[in-house]
Design an enzyme around this catalytic site. Structure first.
Site, short mmCIF file in Angstrom:
data_model
loop_
_atom_site.label_atom_id
_atom_site.label_comp_id
_atom_site.label_asym_id
_atom_site.label_seq_id
_atom_site.Cartn_x
_atom_site.Cartn_y
_atom_site.Cartn_z
N ASP A 116 -7.14 -2.27 -0.21
CA ASP A 116 -7.54 -1.92 0.60
C ASP A 116 -6.83 -1.87 1.37
OD1 ASP A 116 -10.07 -1.24 2.44
OD2 ASP A 116 -10.76 -3.12 2.30
N HIS A 133 -1.82 5.66 2.95
CA HIS A 133 -2.48 6.61 2.08
C HIS A 133 -0.98 6.92 1.05
CE1 HIS A 133 -6.00 5.51 3.31
NE2 HIS A 133 -6.30 6.89 4.06
N LEU A 173 0.20 -0.22 -22.22
CA LEU A 173 -0.73 -0.15 -20.28
C LEU A 173 -1.97 1.11 -20.61
CD1 LEU A 173 -1.50 -1.80 -18.04
CD2 LEU A 173 -0.24 -0.66 -17.13
#
Ligand code: IPE
Ligand code: IPE
Ligand code: MG
Length: 243
Positions: free
Chosen positions: A19, A36, A130
């Protein structure tokens, strides 16, 4: 999902609410979208770092079921960025042995995005490093309702009264991964915003005022350090855990 009953120094599964992109841009008098774009750079950095640290799973909240309420222009730009990332990042993830999963309601996305999600997952399916999960059009409440529906489909002869936690757990998103043990939220808010509510039932929470585009390797090391210093009791007393 397996709960990590001993206390590992390093979390096995980190989930992040990324955020603060908009505020990062606003502070610089830039359009929110630039925030963004910068946020995507943070994603690249953090994925590489977690992969190098040997973290098993990293789950990132990219777009919530509530984010459709944003202005159409911002939603469209976020969709464009998502598509571009799916097209451009997958080969690099694959080279690094990273498996990519997308969780959330895909039916809300364009055909083109849905196709690229399928390609990205298929391309990286056999990777053993991962596990990177991107939560897109994801909501924790949606996830639980979906799980109940899937449970019912798989057990047509059973009544809901026969449902157990363990049985339902098999149908929630990310059920094959270790349970989330560390939740990080950047941007200063201290709330879950309908993220992985089932999966985070016993996670340690770490909140920071850093805005997501500023969050870097040192920032996540600090979060992991905080995690390592906590006593996880899972309902027991401190004395029981020490033994
Ligand atoms: C998080 O940053 C990214 C998404 C929700 C897509 P925000 O866009 O929420 O940034 P702020 O909270 O407005 O600063
Ligand atoms: C949560 O951030 C969702 C994502 C990071 C994708 P928001 O910025 O949408 O959350 P609220 O609205 O402040 O709770
Ligand atoms: Mg926000």
């Amino acid at each position: 999902m397996s709960q990590n009953l001993h206390h590992d120094l390093q979390p096995q599964h980190i989930a992040i609410i990324m955020d603060g992109n908009g505020r990062w841009a606003k502070k610089r008098f830039l359009p929110r979208f630039i925030g963004h774009q910068k946020g995507l750079k943070s994603v690249r950095r953090l994925v590489a770092h977690c992969s190098a640290l040997g973290i098993n799973a990293l789950t990132l909240f990219a777009f919530s079921t509530e984010n459709w309420r944003r202005p159409a222009d911002e939603v469209n730009k976020l969709m464009g960025l998502f598509l571009k990332a799916l097209q451009k990042e997958v080969s690099k993830l694959n080279e690094n042995n990273i498996r990519l999963l997308i969780i959330g309601d895909r039916s809300g996305f364009s055909e083109e995005i849905q196709t690229h999600i399928a390609i990205a997952e298929a391309t990286t399916r056999d990777n053993t490093g991962l596990v990177l999960s991107i939560a897109a059009n994801y909501g924790g409440r949606w996830d639980i309702v979906e799980a109940v529906k899937k449970w019912q489909l798989a057990n047509p002869g059973l009544n809901v009264s026969e449902m157990t936690e363990e049985a339902l757990d098999r149908y929630v998103a990310l059920n094959e991964l270790p349970e989330v043990d560390l939740l990080i939220r950047t941007g200063g808010e201290q709330r879950i915003s309908n993220f992985l509510i089932w999966q985070m039932a016993y996670a340690e929470f770490y909140f920071t005022d850093d805005l997501w585009p500023d969050f870097d390797e040192a920032s996540i090391d600090k979060a992991i350090e905080s995690f390592s210093s906590r006593e996880r009791r899972f309902g027991k007393t401190s004395e029981q855990v020490a033994n």
